[in-house]
Design a protein around this motif. Structure first.
Motif, PDB file in Angstrom:
ATOM      1  N   ALA A  13       0.819  -1.208   0.000  1.00 29.78           N
ATOM      2  CA  ALA A  13       0.000   0.000   0.000  1.00 29.78           C
ATOM      3  C   ALA A  13       0.855   1.261   0.000  1.00 29.78           C
ATOM      4  CB  ALA A  13      -0.929  -0.007   1.211  1.00 29.78           C
ATOM      5  N   GLU A  14       1.995   1.217   0.671  1.00 28.80           N
ATOM      6  CA  GLU A  14       2.818   2.415   0.855  1.00 28.80           C
ATOM      7  C   GLU A  14       3.946   2.550  -0.167  1.00 28.80           C
ATOM      8  OE1 GLU A  14       4.210   2.160   4.853  1.00 28.80           O
ATOM      9  OE2 GLU A  14       2.230   2.582   5.735  1.00 28.80           O
ATOM     10  N   ARG A  15       4.237   1.494  -0.897  1.00 31.85           N
ATOM     11  CA  ARG A  15       5.365   1.513  -1.827  1.00 31.85           C
ATOM     12  C   ARG A  15       4.935   1.046  -3.215  1.00 31.85           C
ATOM     13  NH1 ARG A  15       7.495  -0.134   3.124  1.00 31.85           N
ATOM     14  NH2 ARG A  15       9.285   1.134   3.814  1.00 31.85           N
ATOM     15  N   ASP A  16       5.600   1.556  -4.222  1.00 33.49           N
ATOM     16  CA  ASP A  16       5.333   1.136  -5.593  1.00 33.49           C
ATOM     17  C   ASP A  16       6.260  -0.045  -5.899  1.00 33.49           C
ATOM     18  OD1 ASP A  16       4.522   0.941  -8.199  1.00 33.49           O
ATOM     19  OD2 ASP A  16       5.714   2.637  -8.915  1.00 33.49           O
ATOM     20  N   ILE A  17       5.846  -1.250  -5.529  1.00 33.46           N
ATOM     21  CA  ILE A  17       6.690  -2.438  -5.653  1.00 33.46           C
ATOM     22  C   ILE A  17       5.913  -3.557  -6.350  1.00 33.46           C
ATOM     23  CG2 ILE A  17       8.112  -1.924  -3.641  1.00 33.46           C
ATOM     24  CD1 ILE A  17       6.411  -3.817  -1.994  1.00 33.46           C
ATOM     25  N   VAL A  18       6.683  -4.485  -6.942  1.00 32.99           N
ATOM     26  CA  VAL A  18       6.069  -5.655  -7.581  1.00 32.99           C
ATOM     27  C   VAL A  18       6.374  -6.935  -6.810  1.00 32.99           C
ATOM     28  CG1 VAL A  18       6.078  -4.613  -9.874  1.00 32.99           C
ATOM     29  CG2 VAL A  18       8.042  -6.007  -9.148  1.00 32.99           C
ATOM     30  N   GLN A  19       7.419  -6.896  -5.988  1.00 29.14           N
ATOM     31  CA  GLN A  19       7.758  -8.056  -5.161  1.00 29.14           C
ATOM     32  C   GLN A  19       8.336  -7.577  -3.835  1.00 29.14           C
ATOM     33  OE1 GLN A  19      10.412 -10.963  -6.922  1.00 29.14           O
ATOM     34  NE2 GLN A  19      10.500 -12.222  -5.086  1.00 29.14           N
ATOM     35  N   LEU A  20       7.973  -8.308  -2.783  1.00 29.84           N
ATOM     36  CA  LEU A  20       8.437  -8.017  -1.430  1.00 29.84           C
ATOM     37  C   LEU A  20       9.032  -9.292  -0.842  1.00 29.84           C
ATOM     38  CD1 LEU A  20       8.318  -6.235   1.270  1.00 29.84           C
ATOM     39  CD2 LEU A  20       6.091  -7.344   1.641  1.00 29.84           C
ATOM     40  N   TYR A  21      10.114  -9.143  -0.084  1.00 33.53           N
ATOM     41  CA  TYR A  21      10.657 -10.303   0.622  1.00 33.53           C
ATOM     42  C   TYR A  21      11.272  -9.871   1.940  1.00 33.53           C
ATOM     43  CZ  TYR A  21      15.371  -9.142  -1.261  1.00 33.53           C
ATOM     44  OH  TYR A  21      16.567  -8.538  -1.588  1.00 33.53           O
ATOM     45  N   GLY A  22      11.502 -10.877   2.809  1.00 32.96           N
ATOM     46  CA  GLY A  22      12.007 -10.573   4.131  1.00 32.96           C
ATOM     47  C   GLY A  22      13.103 -11.518   4.563  1.00 32.96           C
ATOM     48  N   THR A  23      13.306 -11.600   5.866  1.00 35.77           N
ATOM     49  CA  THR A  23      14.396 -12.381   6.437  1.00 35.77           C
ATOM     50  C   THR A  23      13.834 -13.604   7.177  1.00 35.77           C
ATOM     51  OG1 THR A  23      14.350 -10.961   8.404  1.00 35.77           O
ATOM     52  CG2 THR A  23      15.909 -10.381   6.659  1.00 35.77           C
ATOM     53  N   VAL A  24      14.746 -14.432   7.685  1.00 29.50           N
ATOM     54  CA  VAL A  24      14.344 -15.660   8.372  1.00 29.50           C
ATOM     55  C   VAL A  24      15.125 -15.822   9.674  1.00 29.50           C
ATOM     56  CG1 VAL A  24      13.585 -16.960   6.341  1.00 29.50           C
ATOM     57  CG2 VAL A  24      16.007 -16.926   6.940  1.00 29.50           C
ATOM     58  N   TYR A  25      14.531 -16.574  10.599  1.00 32.47           N
ATOM     59  CA  TYR A  25      15.239 -16.951  11.819  1.00 32.47           C
ATOM     60  C   TYR A  25      14.959 -18.439  12.060  1.00 32.47           C
ATOM     61  CZ  TYR A  25      10.678 -16.703  14.176  1.00 32.47           C
ATOM     62  OH  TYR A  25       9.371 -16.898  14.537  1.00 32.47           O
ATOM     63  N   PRO A  26      15.851 -19.157  12.735  1.00 36.99           N
ATOM     64  CA  PRO A  26      15.666 -20.609  12.892  1.00 36.99           C
ATOM     65  C   PRO A  26      14.627 -20.959  13.950  1.00 36.99           C
ATOM     66  CG  PRO A  26      17.670 -19.920  13.997  1.00 36.99           C
ATOM     67  CD  PRO A  26      17.142 -18.697  13.300  1.00 36.99           C
ATOM     68  N   ILE A  27      13.728 -21.847  13.601  1.00 40.94           N
ATOM     69  CA  ILE A  27      12.780 -22.356  14.588  1.00 40.94           C
ATOM     70  C   ILE A  27      13.509 -23.214  15.616  1.00 40.94           C
ATOM     71  CG2 ILE A  27      10.780 -23.873  14.933  1.00 40.94           C
ATOM     72  CD1 ILE A  27       9.812 -22.991  12.157  1.00 40.94           C
ATOM     73  N   GLU A  28      14.400 -24.076  15.120  1.00 41.16           N
ATOM     74  CA  GLU A  28      15.209 -24.925  15.998  1.00 41.16           C
ATOM     75  C   GLU A  28      16.421 -24.109  16.448  1.00 41.16           C
ATOM     76  OE1 GLU A  28      13.061 -27.209  12.855  1.00 41.16           O
ATOM     77  OE2 GLU A  28      14.553 -25.634  12.830  1.00 41.16           O
ATOM     78  N   ASP A  29      16.286 -23.461  17.587  1.00 40.42           N
ATOM     79  CA  ASP A  29      17.286 -22.491  18.022  1.00 40.42           C
ATOM     80  C   ASP A  29      18.574 -23.168  18.506  1.00 40.42           C
ATOM     81  OD1 ASP A  29      18.279 -19.967  18.526  1.00 40.42           O
ATOM     82  OD2 ASP A  29      17.575 -19.951  20.596  1.00 40.42           O
ATOM     83  N   SER A  30      19.682 -22.786  17.888  1.00 48.06           N
ATOM     84  CA  SER A  30      21.007 -23.217  18.318  1.00 48.06           C
ATOM     85  C   SER A  30      22.001 -22.235  17.723  1.00 48.06           C
ATOM     86  CB  SER A  30      21.326 -24.643  17.845  1.00 48.06           C
ATOM     87  OG  SER A  30      21.542 -24.672  16.444  1.00 48.06           O
ATOM     88  N   PHE A  31      23.215 -22.209  18.263  1.00 53.13           N
ATOM     89  CA  PHE A  31      24.212 -21.278  17.754  1.00 53.13           C
ATOM     90  C   PHE A  31      24.506 -21.544  16.286  1.00 53.13           C
ATOM     91  CE2 PHE A  31      28.678 -20.258  16.816  1.00 53.13           C
ATOM     92  CZ  PHE A  31      28.645 -18.885  17.041  1.00 53.13           C
ATOM     93  N   ARG A  32      24.636 -22.808  15.915  1.00 56.25           N
ATOM     94  CA  ARG A  32      24.947 -23.151  14.523  1.00 56.25           C
ATOM     95  C   ARG A  32      23.834 -22.708  13.588  1.00 56.25           C
ATOM     96  NH1 ARG A  32      26.661 -29.190  12.875  1.00 56.25           N
ATOM     97  NH2 ARG A  32      28.546 -28.483  13.952  1.00 56.25           N
ATOM     98  N   ASN A  33      22.586 -22.947  13.995  1.00 57.86           N
ATOM     99  CA  ASN A  33      21.470 -22.550  13.139  1.00 57.86           C
ATOM    100  C   ASN A  33      21.344 -21.037  13.035  1.00 57.86           C
ATOM    101  OD1 ASN A  33      20.845 -25.220  12.671  1.00 57.86           O
ATOM    102  ND2 ASN A  33      19.191 -25.301  14.179  1.00 57.86           N
ATOM    103  N   ARG A  34      21.550 -20.340  14.148  1.00 56.03           N
ATOM    104  CA  ARG A  34      21.513 -18.875  14.095  1.00 56.03           C
ATOM    105  C   ARG A  34      22.614 -18.339  13.193  1.00 56.03           C
ATOM    106  NH1 ARG A  34      20.726 -19.441  19.705  1.00 56.03           N
ATOM    107  NH2 ARG A  34      22.868 -18.754  20.116  1.00 56.03           N
ATOM    108  N   LEU A  35      23.804 -18.944  13.276  1.00 51.07           N
ATOM    109  CA  LEU A  35      24.934 -18.504  12.449  1.00 51.07           C
ATOM    110  C   LEU A  35      24.646 -18.752  10.972  1.00 51.07           C
ATOM    111  CD1 LEU A  35      27.804 -17.338  12.544  1.00 51.07           C
ATOM    112  CD2 LEU A  35      28.668 -19.697  12.644  1.00 51.07           C
ATOM    113  N   SER A  36      24.054 -19.902  10.660  1.00 52.37           N
ATOM    114  CA  SER A  36      23.732 -20.224   9.262  1.00 52.37           C
ATOM    115  C   SER A  36      22.768 -19.203   8.672  1.00 52.37           C
ATOM    116  CB  SER A  36      23.125 -21.622   9.171  1.00 52.37           C
ATOM    117  OG  SER A  36      24.057 -22.609   9.547  1.00 52.37           O
ATOM    118  N   LEU A  37      21.719 -18.870   9.409  1.00 52.80           N
ATOM    119  CA  LEU A  37      20.734 -17.939   8.872  1.00 52.80           C
ATOM    120  C   LEU A  37      21.189 -16.492   8.957  1.00 52.80           C
ATOM    121  CD1 LEU A  37      17.295 -19.490   9.820  1.00 52.80           C
ATOM    122  CD2 LEU A  37      18.714 -19.798   7.794  1.00 52.80           C
ATOM    123  N   LEU A  38      22.119 -16.193   9.884  1.00 49.86           N
ATOM    124  CA  LEU A  38      22.733 -14.868   9.887  1.00 49.86           C
ATOM    125  C   LEU A  38      23.478 -14.651   8.584  1.00 49.86           C
ATOM    126  CD1 LEU A  38      23.590 -12.219  11.247  1.00 49.86           C
ATOM    127  CD2 LEU A  38      25.523 -13.469  12.261  1.00 49.86           C
TER     128      LEU A  38
END
Length: 232
Positions: A102-127
């Motif tokens: 509604a606020e931007r003239d865009i054709v595609q939007l995307y975002g970021t992810v965080y790990p559901i299975e929380d661990s240092f390795r998983n956080r580092l991978s998705l970082l």
């Protein structure tokens, strides 16, 4: 209206959690629809999805990209959002998608992810994945979009040819075509809980290496076993 497309295949362990998070949004339920496109699951995926989704049907196109395309063609909304059956969506996900368009003239939007299975390795991978995504966006070199957390102007998405029905990299490739038709925008606050189950099962480095291998081959897996699962 926003149409949310969720491709599934043998996801009885995860689909209720995903759809429950989609049903519990900050916007009224009648302002968005949930479409589950199933790859002919052999378990109870469709049965469990029926009470929580507006549409549940078996896909006719191939691969995950084809399932998303089938969902987009069945969608009633002007905006089509996609996620995965093993993801958890924050309560403001649909609202934030609608506000961005509604606020931007865009054709595609995307975002970021965080790990559901929380661990240092998983956080580092998705970082690493989120950092690569931000760098690509701000340098305008490559848009590292993910099918689990993206949304399209439906009319432009169809005009662009929709997803390619390939083994991997379809969510990366579509952004390169969408950017030729309008602006592709990264909202880093549009976050999705991403399951690391396959990386844990088959190894993060091996999974990433095989993903890159398939992408460099134009999306064809060849001898790679990246997904380690069947999909229609």
């Amino acid at each position: 209206m926003i149409s949310v497309v969720v491709p599934t295949y043998n996801e009885e362990q995860n689909i209720e959690r995903c759809l429950a998070s989609l049903a519990d949004q900050t916007v009224p339920r009648d302002t968005y629809e949930i479409i589950v496109v199933d790859g002919d699951s052999k378990d109870r995926t469709r049965e469990l999805a029926e009470p929580l989704a507006d549409q549940v049907f078996i896909q006719t196109s191939k691969r995950v990209g084809g399932a998303r395309n089938d969902g987009a063609m069945a969608a009633k909304g002007d905006i089509v959002a996609t996620t995965d059956a093993d993801c958890i969506l924050p309560r403001d996900w649909v609202e934030r998608i609608g506000r961005n368009f509604a606020e931007r003239d865009i054709v595609q939007l995307y975002g970021t992810v965080y790990p559901i299975e929380d661990s240092f390795r998983n956080r580092l991978s998705l970082l690493g994945a989120n950092t690569f995504s931000r760098l690509g966006y701000h340098t305008r070199t490559i848009y590292f979009t993910l099918g689990c957390n993206t949304a399209f102007d439906r009319e432009v998405f169809v005009r662009a040819g929709m997803y390619r029905c390939i083994d991997a990299g379809d969510d990366l490739e579509i952004a390169q075509r969408m950017r030729k038709l309008g602006k592709v925008y990264l909202d880093p606050r549009l976050k999705v809980g991403f399951s690391m189950r396959r990386y844990q099962q088959f190894g993060t480095l091996k999974s990433l290496w095989e993903w890159f291998y398939i992408v460099l081959r134009g999306g064809e897996a060849g001898g790679a076993t990246y997904s380690q699962r069947e999909y229609k």
